[in-house]
Design a protein around this motif. Structure first.
Motif, PDB file in Angstrom:
ATOM      1  N   GLY A 188     -36.210 -28.304 -11.897  1.00 53.27           N
ATOM      2  CA  GLY A 188     -36.193 -29.007 -13.318  1.00 53.27           C
ATOM      3  C   GLY A 188     -36.208 -30.483 -12.741  1.00 53.27           C
ATOM      4  O   GLY A 188     -35.606 -31.234 -13.322  1.00 53.27           O
ATOM      5  N   LEU A 189     -36.673 -30.901 -11.471  1.00 52.06           N
ATOM      6  CA  LEU A 189     -36.789 -32.112 -11.202  1.00 52.06           C
ATOM      7  C   LEU A 189     -37.545 -33.188 -12.243  1.00 52.06           C
ATOM      8  O   LEU A 189     -38.436 -32.724 -12.894  1.00 52.06           O
ATOM      9  CB  LEU A 189     -37.680 -32.249  -9.647  1.00 52.06           C
ATOM     10  N   ARG A 190     -37.111 -34.404 -12.077  1.00 52.63           N
ATOM     11  CA  ARG A 190     -37.759 -35.533 -13.172  1.00 52.63           C
ATOM     12  C   ARG A 190     -38.317 -36.527 -12.231  1.00 52.63           C
ATOM     13  O   ARG A 190     -37.923 -36.752 -10.770  1.00 52.63           O
ATOM     14  CB  ARG A 190     -36.624 -35.848 -14.191  1.00 52.63           C
ATOM     15  N   THR A 191     -39.185 -37.189 -12.963  1.00 45.78           N
ATOM     16  CA  THR A 191     -39.742 -38.752 -12.208  1.00 45.78           C
ATOM     17  C   THR A 191     -38.347 -39.424 -11.996  1.00 45.78           C
ATOM     18  O   THR A 191     -37.591 -39.473 -13.005  1.00 45.78           O
ATOM     19  CB  THR A 191     -40.676 -39.207 -12.911  1.00 45.78           C
ATOM     20  N   PRO A 192     -38.198 -40.362 -10.943  1.00 39.01           N
ATOM     21  CA  PRO A 192     -39.180 -40.640  -9.972  1.00 39.01           C
ATOM     22  C   PRO A 192     -39.000 -39.770  -8.626  1.00 39.01           C
ATOM     23  O   PRO A 192     -39.350 -40.185  -7.494  1.00 39.01           O
ATOM     24  CB  PRO A 192     -38.850 -42.168  -9.697  1.00 39.01           C
ATOM     25  N   PHE A 193     -38.505 -38.599  -8.955  1.00 39.10           N
ATOM     26  CA  PHE A 193     -38.239 -37.658  -7.573  1.00 39.10           C
ATOM     27  C   PHE A 193     -39.408 -36.943  -7.112  1.00 39.10           C
ATOM     28  O   PHE A 193     -39.400 -36.383  -5.899  1.00 39.10           O
ATOM     29  CB  PHE A 193     -37.205 -36.407  -7.918  1.00 39.10           C
ATOM     30  N   LEU A 194     -40.748 -37.124  -7.900  1.00 37.31           N
ATOM     31  CA  LEU A 194     -41.885 -36.740  -7.310  1.00 37.31           C
ATOM     32  C   LEU A 194     -42.904 -37.919  -7.832  1.00 37.31           C
ATOM     33  O   LEU A 194     -43.199 -38.378  -8.798  1.00 37.31           O
ATOM     34  CB  LEU A 194     -42.276 -35.499  -7.757  1.00 37.31           C
ATOM     35  N   ARG A 195     -43.862 -38.293  -7.169  1.00 35.62           N
ATOM     36  CA  ARG A 195     -45.163 -39.026  -7.286  1.00 35.62           C
ATOM     37  C   ARG A 195     -46.371 -38.062  -6.416  1.00 35.62           C
ATOM     38  O   ARG A 195     -46.043 -37.520  -5.849  1.00 35.62           O
ATOM     39  CB  ARG A 195     -45.062 -40.458  -7.047  1.00 35.62           C
ATOM     40  N   VAL A 196     -47.551 -38.506  -7.269  1.00 34.24           N
ATOM     41  CA  VAL A 196     -48.662 -37.893  -6.852  1.00 34.24           C
ATOM     42  C   VAL A 196     -49.759 -38.958  -6.341  1.00 34.24           C
ATOM     43  O   VAL A 196     -49.820 -39.697  -7.089  1.00 34.24           O
ATOM     44  CB  VAL A 196     -49.321 -37.003  -7.906  1.00 34.24           C
ATOM     45  N   ALA A 197     -50.209 -38.571  -5.207  1.00 31.72           N
ATOM     46  CA  ALA A 197     -51.300 -39.365  -4.788  1.00 31.72           C
ATOM     47  C   ALA A 197     -52.730 -38.877  -4.325  1.00 31.72           C
ATOM     48  O   ALA A 197     -52.660 -37.895  -3.791  1.00 31.72           O
ATOM     49  CB  ALA A 197     -50.785 -40.536  -3.681  1.00 31.72           C
ATOM     50  N   LYS A 198     -53.719 -39.606  -4.465  1.00 37.39           N
ATOM     51  CA  LYS A 198     -55.049 -38.937  -4.151  1.00 37.39           C
ATOM     52  C   LYS A 198     -56.101 -40.432  -3.910  1.00 37.39           C
ATOM     53  O   LYS A 198     -56.049 -41.242  -4.544  1.00 37.39           O
ATOM     54  CB  LYS A 198     -55.661 -38.332  -5.049  1.00 37.39           C
ATOM     55  N   ASP A 199     -56.607 -40.196  -2.572  1.00 37.20           N
ATOM     56  CA  ASP A 199     -57.584 -41.396  -2.102  1.00 37.20           C
ATOM     57  C   ASP A 199     -57.044 -42.516  -2.271  1.00 37.20           C
ATOM     58  O   ASP A 199     -57.721 -43.600  -2.746  1.00 37.20           O
ATOM     59  CB  ASP A 199     -58.903 -40.964  -2.975  1.00 37.20           C
ATOM     60  N   GLY A 200     -55.933 -42.828  -1.910  1.00 38.39           N
ATOM     61  CA  GLY A 200     -55.277 -44.332  -1.866  1.00 38.39           C
ATOM     62  C   GLY A 200     -54.580 -44.814  -3.379  1.00 38.39           C
ATOM     63  O   GLY A 200     -54.200 -45.728  -3.461  1.00 38.39           O
ATOM     64  N   SER A 201     -54.662 -43.933  -4.417  1.00 40.06           N
ATOM     65  CA  SER A 201     -54.309 -44.429  -5.622  1.00 40.06           C
ATOM     66  C   SER A 201     -53.017 -43.354  -6.068  1.00 40.06           C
ATOM     67  O   SER A 201     -52.949 -42.189  -5.758  1.00 40.06           O
ATOM     68  CB  SER A 201     -55.483 -44.211  -6.834  1.00 40.06           C
ATOM     69  N   THR A 202     -52.235 -43.711  -6.754  1.00 37.21           N
ATOM     70  CA  THR A 202     -51.139 -43.017  -7.386  1.00 37.21           C
ATOM     71  C   THR A 202     -51.383 -42.558  -8.577  1.00 37.21           C
ATOM     72  O   THR A 202     -51.749 -43.504  -9.512  1.00 37.21           O
ATOM     73  CB  THR A 202     -49.639 -43.907  -7.262  1.00 37.21           C
ATOM     74  N   LEU A 203     -51.296 -41.394  -8.948  1.00 35.77           N
ATOM     75  CA  LEU A 203     -51.639 -40.873 -10.537  1.00 35.77           C
ATOM     76  C   LEU A 203     -50.472 -41.265 -11.427  1.00 35.77           C
ATOM     77  O   LEU A 203     -49.421 -41.208 -11.079  1.00 35.77           O
ATOM     78  CB  LEU A 203     -51.754 -39.122 -10.498  1.00 35.77           C
ATOM     79  N   PRO A 204     -50.972 -41.292 -12.446  1.00 36.37           N
ATOM     80  CA  PRO A 204     -49.840 -41.823 -13.656  1.00 36.37           C
ATOM     81  C   PRO A 204     -48.989 -40.572 -13.722  1.00 36.37           C
ATOM     82  O   PRO A 204     -49.407 -39.438 -13.758  1.00 36.37           O
ATOM     83  CB  PRO A 204     -50.729 -41.697 -14.985  1.00 36.37           C
ATOM     84  N   GLU A 205     -47.762 -40.863 -14.161  1.00 37.28           N
ATOM     85  CA  GLU A 205     -46.822 -39.806 -14.339  1.00 37.28           C
ATOM     86  C   GLU A 205     -47.101 -38.924 -15.512  1.00 37.28           C
ATOM     87  O   GLU A 205     -46.625 -37.600 -15.321  1.00 37.28           O
ATOM     88  CB  GLU A 205     -45.290 -40.289 -14.511  1.00 37.28           C
ATOM     89  N   SER A 206     -47.659 -39.354 -16.495  1.00 37.49           N
ATOM     90  CA  SER A 206     -47.989 -38.590 -17.572  1.00 37.49           C
ATOM     91  C   SER A 206     -48.974 -37.577 -17.353  1.00 37.49           C
ATOM     92  O   SER A 206     -49.007 -36.339 -18.203  1.00 37.49           O
ATOM     93  CB  SER A 206     -48.400 -39.481 -18.872  1.00 37.49           C
ATOM     94  N   THR A 207     -49.779 -37.361 -16.123  1.00 31.71           N
ATOM     95  CA  THR A 207     -50.528 -36.502 -15.893  1.00 31.71           C
ATOM     96  C   THR A 207     -49.884 -35.011 -15.119  1.00 31.71           C
ATOM     97  O   THR A 207     -50.575 -34.238 -15.151  1.00 31.71           O
ATOM     98  CB  THR A 207     -51.835 -36.979 -14.745  1.00 31.71           C
ATOM     99  N   PHE A 208     -48.742 -35.383 -14.884  1.00 32.54           N
ATOM    100  CA  PHE A 208     -48.027 -34.410 -14.023  1.00 32.54           C
ATOM    101  C   PHE A 208     -46.563 -33.901 -14.658  1.00 32.54           C
ATOM    102  O   PHE A 208     -45.804 -33.286 -13.936  1.00 32.54           O
ATOM    103  CB  PHE A 208     -48.067 -34.543 -12.486  1.00 32.54           C
TER     104      PHE A 208
END
Length: 401
Positions: free
Chosen positions: A67-87
């Motif tokens: 049951g983790l919440r942000t900001p305990f996880l972030r997601v990155a791809k090809d140099g960019s950080t994805l918006p939290e709302s996407t995950f």
């Protein structure tokens, strides 16, 4: 080239050696401090097995079941950080907070090449927290831990530098690292790589100081400011980054300035109003400078430094139920010890810790002093009433905990 050590599958260590020697470098603390610390990268091949600290299974456990919440996880791809709302999403009845991790969304992002970054693992995964606390105590600097889980042939971030030192522990898979010399040596915490984006991008196109593939069990140390980029190779890569948030001489200067300014608040002349009609500070600045220099000369920055240092860490976990049981069952034979990672300091008759401060009578001071070595002792040796007070304050814990 960077310093490299190989063949350290079974690192020998002198009695009393810490995790720096036994698990990360194979060097003595003195050798590391003299030759490596804050100076240059160190690559240590086959330093050991880190599966006791973290693993792919641990990552799945945290993402799917805790049951983790942000900001305990972030997601990155090809140099960019994805918006939290996407995950993130609400977690159903009784857990409708909207920023909890959505494991289905994370699976889709991961399958599409995104890196999952589990942040502040010292707060969410006990083995990492305990290891980080031991390393922090040995180095004298705060430690934060992140895990990076990268799918095959993918990268999360472009070349950049960190404003803290790092130890990279390769847990599983392989990852290619390109390391370049700093464009801004020894950056402070308020000097991120984005302030030098163009210089970083240009330097990253040059010949690398280190181009290597980390395999399971390898450790890479990078001082702050060293440019780096990493890409997973043929399989999923899991690595643990221990970030060392180093104290600097600039930080000490900040503490001195704060202490001096606090003293100047009690100076009636400094509080007085500038003369009427003064056009700018030219007529007053020299005298004000003299007062400021005198205040800095007399300032004692140590209390502020220790307060700030305490504020950057957390004490060891405290179980309320076990603590209550210890208080209720307290007797002369009850074994107790100082709670770990309290940053406890006895200053005169006052004990300052990460959970507050306590004043003591002269009669209690010898017992309090004895507790600071962290050894377990029977409550009767120290005074049952004193132990009860310290248990209630969260300073002592049952020795078996």
């Amino acid at each position: 080239m960077s310093t490299s050590r190989t063949g350290l599958q079974d690192i020998g260590a002198a009695p009393g050696a810490g995790v720096l020697e036994t698990r990360l470098t194979g060097l003595s603390a003195e050798e590391f401090a003299r030759d490596i610390w804050a100076r240059k990268p160190l690559l240590t091949r086959r330093a050991g097995d880190f599966s006791d600290l973290f693993s792919a299974e641990a990552a799945d456990e945290l993402i799917a079941r805790r049951g983790l919440r942000t900001p305990f996880l972030r997601v990155a791809k090809d140099g960019s950080t994805l918006p939290e709302s996407t995950f993130t999403s609400p977690a159903g009845v009784g857990a409708t907070i909207a920023d909890q991790l959505d494991d289905t969304a994370l699976w889709r992002a991961f399958a599409d090449g995104a890196t999952l970054v589990l942040q502040a693992l010292q707060r969410t995964w006990e083995p990492v927290g305990e290891f980080g606390a031991r390393l922090s105590a040995q180095l004298g600097h705060p430690v934060q831990a992140n895990a990076y889980v990268t799918p095959p042939q993918s990268r999360g971030f472009d070349a950049h530098y960190d404003v803290h030192d790092v130890f990279v522990l390769q847990i599983a898979g392989t990852k290619r690292w390109l390391v370049h010399e700093p464009v801004h040596p020894d950056p402070l915490r308020g000097q991120p790589w984005t302030d030098h984006r163009s210089a970083v991008a240009e330097a990253a196109q040059g010949v690398a100081h280190l181009d290597t593939v980390l395999e399971s069990g390898d450790v890479l140390y990078l001082p702050r400011g060293w440019l780096h980029a990493a890409e997973a190779q043929g399989g999923v890569s899991v690595h643990l980054t221990l970030g060392i948030h180093t104290w600097t001489r600039y930080a000490l200067a900040e503490q001195l300035a704060q202490a001096a300014l606090a003293a100047l608040r009690d100076d009636p002349w400094m509080r007085s109003t500038l003369p009427l009609g003064v056009d700018g500070p030219d007529g007053e600045i020299d005298t004000v400078r003299e007062h400021l220099i005198a205040a800095v000369t007399k300032a004692d920055a140590a209390p502020l430094f220790h307060r700030a240092r305490r504020g950057q860490g957390r004490p060891a976990p405290l179980g309320p139920l076990a603590q209550l049981a210890a208080v209720d069952g307290l007797g002369p034979d009850t074994p107790v010890r100082l709670r770990e990672a309290l940053a406890a300091r006895l200053e005169g008759a006052r004990l300052t810790t990460r959970v507050g401060w306590l004043d003591f009578s002269e009669a209690d001071l010898p017992s309090v002093s004895r507790l600071l070595d962290g050894k377990a002792r029977a409550a009767g040796e120290l005074g049952v009433a004193l132990v009860g007070r310290l248990l209630r304050a969260g300073v002592l814990v049952p020795a078996g905990e």
